[in-house]
Design a protein around this motif. Sequence first.
Motif, PDB file in Angstrom:
ATOM      1  N   GLU A  33      -6.714  17.053  49.614  1.00 42.40           N
ATOM      2  CA  GLU A  33      -7.235  17.485  50.694  1.00 42.40           C
ATOM      3  C   GLU A  33      -6.662  17.778  51.980  1.00 42.40           C
ATOM      4  OE1 GLU A  33     -10.916  17.248  53.968  1.00 42.40           O
ATOM      5  OE2 GLU A  33     -10.732  15.836  52.596  1.00 42.40           O
ATOM      6  N   ALA A  34      -5.687  17.053  52.264  1.00 40.70           N
ATOM      7  CA  ALA A  34      -4.295  17.010  53.615  1.00 40.70           C
ATOM      8  C   ALA A  34      -4.018  17.939  52.889  1.00 40.70           C
ATOM      9  CB  ALA A  34      -4.208  16.096  53.426  1.00 40.70           C
ATOM     10  N   CYS A  35      -3.707  18.311  51.607  1.00 39.09           N
ATOM     11  CA  CYS A  35      -2.100  19.408  51.583  1.00 39.09           C
ATOM     12  C   CYS A  35      -2.846  21.087  51.338  1.00 39.09           C
ATOM     13  CB  CYS A  35      -2.017  18.844  49.677  1.00 39.09           C
ATOM     14  SG  CYS A  35      -0.744  17.432  49.715  1.00 39.09           S
ATOM     15  N   HIS A  36      -4.323  20.820  50.729  1.00 39.71           N
ATOM     16  CA  HIS A  36      -4.409  21.793  50.646  1.00 39.71           C
ATOM     17  C   HIS A  36      -4.333  22.825  52.518  1.00 39.71           C
ATOM     18  CE1 HIS A  36      -4.483  22.178  46.731  1.00 39.71           C
ATOM     19  NE2 HIS A  36      -5.757  21.435  46.692  1.00 39.71           N
ATOM     20  N   ARG A  37      -5.275  21.767  53.313  1.00 38.95           N
ATOM     21  CA  ARG A  37      -5.184  21.912  54.859  1.00 38.95           C
ATOM     22  C   ARG A  37      -3.645  22.805  55.416  1.00 38.95           C
ATOM     23  NH1 ARG A  37     -10.608  21.606  56.854  1.00 38.95           N
ATOM     24  NH2 ARG A  37     -11.686  19.932  55.387  1.00 38.95           N
ATOM     25  N   LYS A  38      -2.802  21.541  54.829  1.00 38.18           N
ATOM     26  CA  LYS A  38      -1.438  22.297  55.273  1.00 38.18           C
ATOM     27  C   LYS A  38      -0.946  23.605  54.596  1.00 38.18           C
ATOM     28  CE  LYS A  38       2.901  21.305  56.464  1.00 38.18           C
ATOM     29  NZ  LYS A  38       2.816  20.877  57.908  1.00 38.18           N
ATOM     30  N   ALA A  39      -1.373  24.133  53.554  1.00 37.21           N
ATOM     31  CA  ALA A  39      -1.137  24.856  53.533  1.00 37.21           C
ATOM     32  C   ALA A  39      -1.870  26.451  53.665  1.00 37.21           C
ATOM     33  CB  ALA A  39      -1.456  25.420  51.951  1.00 37.21           C
ATOM     34  N   LEU A  40      -3.336  25.722  54.111  1.00 32.55           N
ATOM     35  CA  LEU A  40      -3.934  26.784  54.661  1.00 32.55           C
ATOM     36  C   LEU A  40      -3.546  26.806  56.425  1.00 32.55           C
ATOM     37  CD1 LEU A  40      -7.545  25.875  54.180  1.00 32.55           C
ATOM     38  CD2 LEU A  40      -6.238  28.468  53.275  1.00 32.55           C
ATOM     39  N   GLU A  41      -2.945  26.264  57.423  1.00 38.76           N
ATOM     40  CA  GLU A  41      -2.272  25.882  58.377  1.00 38.76           C
ATOM     41  C   GLU A  41      -1.261  27.224  58.273  1.00 38.76           C
ATOM     42  OE1 GLU A  41       0.717  22.350  60.839  1.00 38.76           O
ATOM     43  OE2 GLU A  41      -0.955  21.664  59.611  1.00 38.76           O
ATOM     44  N   LEU A  42      -0.184  26.762  57.357  1.00 37.43           N
ATOM     45  CA  LEU A  42       0.974  27.515  56.764  1.00 37.43           C
ATOM     46  C   LEU A  42       0.261  29.145  56.797  1.00 37.43           C
ATOM     47  CD1 LEU A  42       2.847  25.315  54.774  1.00 37.43           C
ATOM     48  CD2 LEU A  42       3.558  25.909  56.865  1.00 37.43           C
ATOM     49  N   ASP A  43      -0.444  28.956  55.965  1.00 41.46           N
ATOM     50  CA  ASP A  43      -1.241  30.436  56.275  1.00 41.46           C
ATOM     51  C   ASP A  43      -2.486  30.869  55.878  1.00 41.46           C
ATOM     52  OD1 ASP A  43      -1.294  32.753  54.997  1.00 41.46           O
ATOM     53  OD2 ASP A  43       0.156  33.116  53.771  1.00 41.46           O
ATOM     54  N   SER A  44      -3.569  30.306  57.375  1.00 42.70           N
ATOM     55  CA  SER A  44      -4.946  30.958  57.244  1.00 42.70           C
ATOM     56  C   SER A  44      -5.250  31.846  55.925  1.00 42.70           C
ATOM     57  CB  SER A  44      -4.782  30.911  58.413  1.00 42.70           C
ATOM     58  OG  SER A  44      -5.095  32.527  58.567  1.00 42.70           O
ATOM     59  N   CYS A  45      -4.480  32.731  55.481  1.00 38.00           N
ATOM     60  CA  CYS A  45      -4.944  34.445  54.660  1.00 38.00           C
ATOM     61  C   CYS A  45      -4.413  33.081  53.274  1.00 38.00           C
ATOM     62  CB  CYS A  45      -4.356  35.569  54.896  1.00 38.00           C
ATOM     63  SG  CYS A  45      -4.953  35.805  56.480  1.00 38.00           S
ATOM     64  N   TYR A  46      -3.993  32.908  53.110  1.00 43.02           N
ATOM     65  CA  TYR A  46      -3.856  32.230  51.355  1.00 43.02           C
ATOM     66  C   TYR A  46      -5.208  31.382  50.345  1.00 43.02           C
ATOM     67  CZ  TYR A  46      -0.829  29.092  48.146  1.00 43.02           C
ATOM     68  OH  TYR A  46      -0.509  28.985  46.301  1.00 43.02           O
ATOM     69  N   LEU A  47      -6.159  32.762  50.072  1.00 41.34           N
ATOM     70  CA  LEU A  47      -7.328  32.788  49.658  1.00 41.34           C
ATOM     71  C   LEU A  47      -6.865  31.200  48.319  1.00 41.34           C
ATOM     72  CD1 LEU A  47      -8.765  36.243  49.384  1.00 41.34           C
ATOM     73  CD2 LEU A  47      -9.608  33.488  50.760  1.00 41.34           C
ATOM     74  N   LYS A  48      -6.701  31.197  47.469  1.00 34.57           N
ATOM     75  CA  LYS A  48      -6.015  29.978  46.550  1.00 34.57           C
ATOM     76  C   LYS A  48      -5.982  28.581  47.233  1.00 34.57           C
ATOM     77  CE  LYS A  48      -5.149  29.235  42.074  1.00 34.57           C
ATOM     78  NZ  LYS A  48      -6.064  29.443  40.763  1.00 34.57           N
ATOM     79  N   ALA A  49      -4.893  28.486  48.127  1.00 35.74           N
ATOM     80  CA  ALA A  49      -5.245  27.273  49.065  1.00 35.74           C
ATOM     81  C   ALA A  49      -7.066  27.078  49.439  1.00 35.74           C
ATOM     82  CB  ALA A  49      -4.663  26.933  50.104  1.00 35.74           C
ATOM     83  N   ARG A  50      -7.492  27.608  49.679  1.00 32.47           N
ATOM     84  CA  ARG A  50      -8.831  27.281  51.001  1.00 32.47           C
ATOM     85  C   ARG A  50     -10.076  27.431  49.259  1.00 32.47           C
ATOM     86  NH1 ARG A  50     -10.235  28.431  55.286  1.00 32.47           N
ATOM     87  NH2 ARG A  50      -8.318  29.423  55.544  1.00 32.47           N
ATOM     88  N   TYR A  51     -10.011  27.940  48.157  1.00 37.73           N
ATOM     89  CA  TYR A  51     -10.243  27.776  46.737  1.00 37.73           C
ATOM     90  C   TYR A  51     -10.128  26.583  46.624  1.00 37.73           C
ATOM     91  CZ  TYR A  51     -11.233  27.408  41.652  1.00 37.73           C
ATOM     92  OH  TYR A  51     -11.875  27.079  40.693  1.00 37.73           O
ATOM     93  N   ASN A  52      -8.805  25.953  46.271  1.00 32.19           N
ATOM     94  CA  ASN A  52      -8.541  25.048  46.531  1.00 32.19           C
ATOM     95  C   ASN A  52      -9.354  23.615  46.579  1.00 32.19           C
ATOM     96  OD1 ASN A  52      -7.024  25.201  43.917  1.00 32.19           O
ATOM     97  ND2 ASN A  52      -4.866  25.538  44.450  1.00 32.19           N
ATOM     98  N   LEU A  53      -9.175  24.416  47.849  1.00 35.42           N
ATOM     99  CA  LEU A  53      -9.741  22.714  49.261  1.00 35.42           C
ATOM    100  C   LEU A  53     -11.508  22.342  48.699  1.00 35.42           C
ATOM    101  CD1 LEU A  53      -9.500  21.087  51.682  1.00 35.42           C
ATOM    102  CD2 LEU A  53      -9.290  23.330  52.780  1.00 35.42           C
ATOM    103  N   GLY A  54     -11.820  23.868  48.460  1.00 38.49           N
ATOM    104  CA  GLY A  54     -13.721  23.870  48.387  1.00 38.49           C
ATOM    105  C   GLY A  54     -13.768  22.911  46.993  1.00 38.49           C
ATOM    106  N   LEU A  55     -12.597  22.433  46.331  1.00 38.01           N
ATOM    107  CA  LEU A  55     -13.432  22.186  44.994  1.00 38.01           C
ATOM    108  C   LEU A  55     -13.010  20.618  45.229  1.00 38.01           C
ATOM    109  CD1 LEU A  55     -10.787  24.039  42.174  1.00 38.01           C
ATOM    110  CD2 LEU A  55     -13.389  23.952  43.009  1.00 38.01           C
ATOM    111  N   VAL A  56     -11.826  20.005  45.739  1.00 40.78           N
ATOM    112  CA  VAL A  56     -11.313  18.761  46.204  1.00 40.78           C
ATOM    113  C   VAL A  56     -12.425  19.005  47.292  1.00 40.78           C
ATOM    114  CG1 VAL A  56      -9.700  19.250  48.365  1.00 40.78           C
ATOM    115  CG2 VAL A  56      -9.899  17.252  46.728  1.00 40.78           C
TER     116      VAL A  56
END
Length: 456
Positions: free
Chosen positions: A100-123
Amino acid sequence: MTESAQNRGCRARKSFEQALKAHRAGHLEEAIRSYTESLALNPDQPQTYNNMGVALRAAGAFHAAVASYHRAITLRNDDPGSHSNLGNALRDLGRLEEAEACHRKALELDSCYLKARYNLGLVLKDQGKFNEGIACLKEVVKRKPDYVDAHWDLALTLLMKGDLEAGFEEYEWRWRLAENPPRQFDKPVWNGGSLDGRTVLLHAEQGMGDSIQFARYVARVAKRSRRVVLECQKPLVNLFATLEGPAEIAARGEVLPEFDLHAPLLSLPRIFNTRLDQIPIAESYLAADPARGIKFAKTLEAKRFNIGLAWAGKPTHRNDRNRTVGIEPFITLLGTPGCTFHSLQIGQRAEDIFAYGCTGLIHDHANIIEDFADTAALVSALDLVISVDTSICHLAGALGKPCWVVLPYTPDWRWLMAREDSPWYPSLRLFRQKSFGDWLGVFARIDAELKAITDV
């Protein structure tokens, strides 16, 4: 003579390009080998480490993938893709909070990164944080309405939360998955409208456990239709002859009788607006043929507690590596006093009995079980079934037989979360991992419960 840095760089790029070509073609071993060669020539390549992590994860080498992603991030900490990819590999290892922390870090770097938001939803779903996970996945499909995987996982999250109405509505997105195209018929789909005396074909989809679970709806359709034809997997035909409702049962692949409309079995909960408190349940809705039980009679000991075991599911199931335990944890139960054990395992995994030295501890029926009607006859004669999440536990539940189901930390949606009972099957009891991978804890509880009920 020392090779020039320029020449090494050229060879590194060439190896990287070879790796990419192999990777895109699905040749994982070749890709990993070429990524490795490229990194040996030039270790300062964050993208190569990231790509190698992707290939390692696809090959099931999750720990190595994590290490590869860490190297990529060390070289370039501002790449959201590497952080989210690391989160995926950590999720595979059950390290959900870190993921979860990794996906949140990815979104912190790019809030428009849909794949990371999708992956966050899974975890988030895996951790039982359903409201957050659903909000996350809804945001993804809002931003990209045709994101098929996000719709599919939104459906699974809603279902696991227990919101069956919304979940089964979203579940229709399964037909957009590349690996799950819809059946093509020259007759229209039935979506719950008036049948006006017409014949409906109900057809199975997915696994045999799914067919057993949703065959409960056939009787409801029969009350609204002149005639119901049920198509199912061949091993289920004789068993489903005991269902209330179908006028005819056909094996998948056979020529079908005439029909006017059709519906997939797993669309029936949506058609009937099923809610968690309105699941059509009964003590049993399938029955065993007593005549089929004759061939098992000699191994059933009337003065002992007869228990059926199933330790492996279908290996092609997407979560099989987490749900299939193998025979080893079950071996601890085989010495329980007063019990006789019967294998319900067929196919290749029935060979585990011999491979693990258990031929004198459990009756192997694989060579005389011909279909699910045979298995039903054996299950009906047992006192208890203990099974992983596979078709056997659905069969036991549909027969109304007591069954203890061993479940991974994040189970299939139908088992919900944080409960020991099943709203689909009153005779089932669920034994869940309390932490990821903790089968020892599950079987310690089962061992204690088994000894308690057999200590007479």
